[in-house]
Design an enzyme around this catalytic site. Structure first.
Site, PDB file in Angstrom:
ATOM      1  N   ASP A   1      40.614  39.028  48.602  1.00 39.74           N
ATOM      2  CA  ASP A   1      39.314  39.535  49.059  1.00 39.74           C
ATOM      3  C   ASP A   1      38.224  38.809  48.262  1.00 39.74           C
ATOM      4  OD1 ASP A   1      37.220  41.032  50.016  1.00 39.74           O
ATOM      5  OD2 ASP A   1      37.823  42.910  49.072  1.00 39.74           O
TER       6      ASP A   1
ATOM      7  N   VAL B   1      41.133  47.417  55.084  1.00 40.57           N
ATOM      8  CA  VAL B   1      42.374  47.609  55.825  1.00 40.57           C
ATOM      9  C   VAL B   1      43.386  48.379  54.984  1.00 40.57           C
ATOM     10  CG1 VAL B   1      42.137  45.667  57.419  1.00 40.57           C
ATOM     11  CG2 VAL B   1      43.113  45.272  55.151  1.00 40.57           C
TER      12      VAL B   1
HETATM   13  P1  IMP Z   1      40.207  40.895  45.218  1.00 42.49           P
HETATM   14  O1  IMP Z   1      40.414  41.005  43.746  1.00 42.49           O
HETATM   15  O2  IMP Z   1      38.835  41.349  45.636  1.00 42.49           O
HETATM   16  O3  IMP Z   1      40.580  39.570  45.827  1.00 42.49           O
HETATM   17  O4  IMP Z   1      41.110  41.952  45.909  1.00 42.49           O
HETATM   18  C1  IMP Z   1      42.404  41.977  45.731  1.00 42.49           C
HETATM   19  C2  IMP Z   1      42.906  43.383  45.560  1.00 42.49           C
HETATM   20  O5  IMP Z   1      41.980  44.379  46.002  1.00 42.49           O
HETATM   21  C3  IMP Z   1      44.121  43.510  46.409  1.00 42.49           C
HETATM   22  O6  IMP Z   1      45.284  43.258  45.661  1.00 42.49           O
HETATM   23  C4  IMP Z   1      44.037  44.942  46.870  1.00 42.49           C
HETATM   24  O7  IMP Z   1      44.688  45.747  45.922  1.00 42.49           O
HETATM   25  C5  IMP Z   1      42.579  45.297  46.871  1.00 42.49           C
HETATM   26  N1  IMP Z   1      41.947  45.182  48.207  1.00 42.49           N
HETATM   27  C6  IMP Z   1      41.039  44.270  48.607  1.00 42.49           C
HETATM   28  N2  IMP Z   1      40.669  44.449  49.885  1.00 42.49           N
HETATM   29  C7  IMP Z   1      41.377  45.514  50.325  1.00 42.49           C
HETATM   30  C8  IMP Z   1      41.447  46.211  51.590  1.00 42.49           C
HETATM   31  O8  IMP Z   1      40.797  45.875  52.593  1.00 42.49           O
HETATM   32  N3  IMP Z   1      42.283  47.275  51.628  1.00 42.49           N
HETATM   33  C9  IMP Z   1      43.037  47.674  50.551  1.00 42.49           C
HETATM   34  N4  IMP Z   1      43.015  47.060  49.367  1.00 42.49           N
HETATM   35  C10 IMP Z   1      42.193  45.983  49.242  1.00 42.49           C
END
Ligand code: IMP
Ligand code: MG
Length: 183
Positions: free
Chosen positions: A105, A162
């Protein structure tokens, strides 16, 4: 709840990505010339569902380990910073690591894991993995804060929260066999 990626599509894409991962490692000299395995490093908790399906479709030599990263409860905010709360159990010096997570994300989680593996707080021994690749089930394009990309991606999705297939909302829905948008 609206189903975004169904069970069959997920399995098909995991098969495709497993093939790409096999092909990548089969081309590496170290893989051809040694008996070393690829260490598949699952990011708990969300990454374990994808990891379990992925490793069963890989043909390359693998061993498994896990790392746990704290993430934001519920929905993301930009201010929060992930941190490592459970370390891998293997000594990953000189290892070839494939990090597996549910979603990319903002890229902060994968960024944090990668940085931790490359620059651990290990004052005496010089500790470095030999290579790091990343695989995610889902990717929300264009949001990564640190130019983070994953080497292997099953499905690109829009910027919506999601759930399912490892992804939660306040701890729930991880066990759904599909990816859905909460409405
Ligand atoms: P990032 O650090 O923002 O890239 O997000 C990674 C982590 O955030 C993932 O391993 C998920 O645990 C959580 N995450 C990000 N987007 C979502 C979503 O749409 N639904 C559920 N968990 C999410
Ligand atoms: Mg996660």
């Amino acid at each position: 709840m609206r189903i975004l990626v169904d069970k069959k599509h997920i399995q098909n894409r995991i098969g495709d990505v497993a093939w790409e991962i096999d092909r990548h490692y089969n081309k590496q000299d170290w893989y051809k010339n040694t008996k070393e395995p690829v260490i598949v490093l699952g990011v708990l908790s969300g990454g374990m569902f994808f990891m379990a399906d992925l490793v069963r479709q890989l043909s390359i030599r693998t061993e498994m380990d896990f790392i746990r990263v704290s993430t934001y409860p519920g929905k993301a905010t930009t201010a929060q910073k992930p941190r490592i709360i459970v370390e891998p159990t293997k000594l990953l010096h000189n290892a070839h690591i494939l990090i597996v997570d549910d979603i990319l994300d903002t890229g902060k989680t994968l960024g944090c894991v990668k940085e931790h593996l490359l620059y651990p707080h290990f004052p005496i021994v010089q500790f470095r993995p030999a290579s790091i690749q990343t695989a995610v089930l889902l990717c929300k394009p264009g949001k990564a804060v640190n130019n983070m990309t994953a080497d292997f991606v099953c499905c690109g999705i829009e910027d919506e929260w999601v759930v399912g297939y490892g992804l939660d909302y306040n701890g729930r829905y991880r066990n759904l066999p599909y990816v859905a948008v909460l409405e």
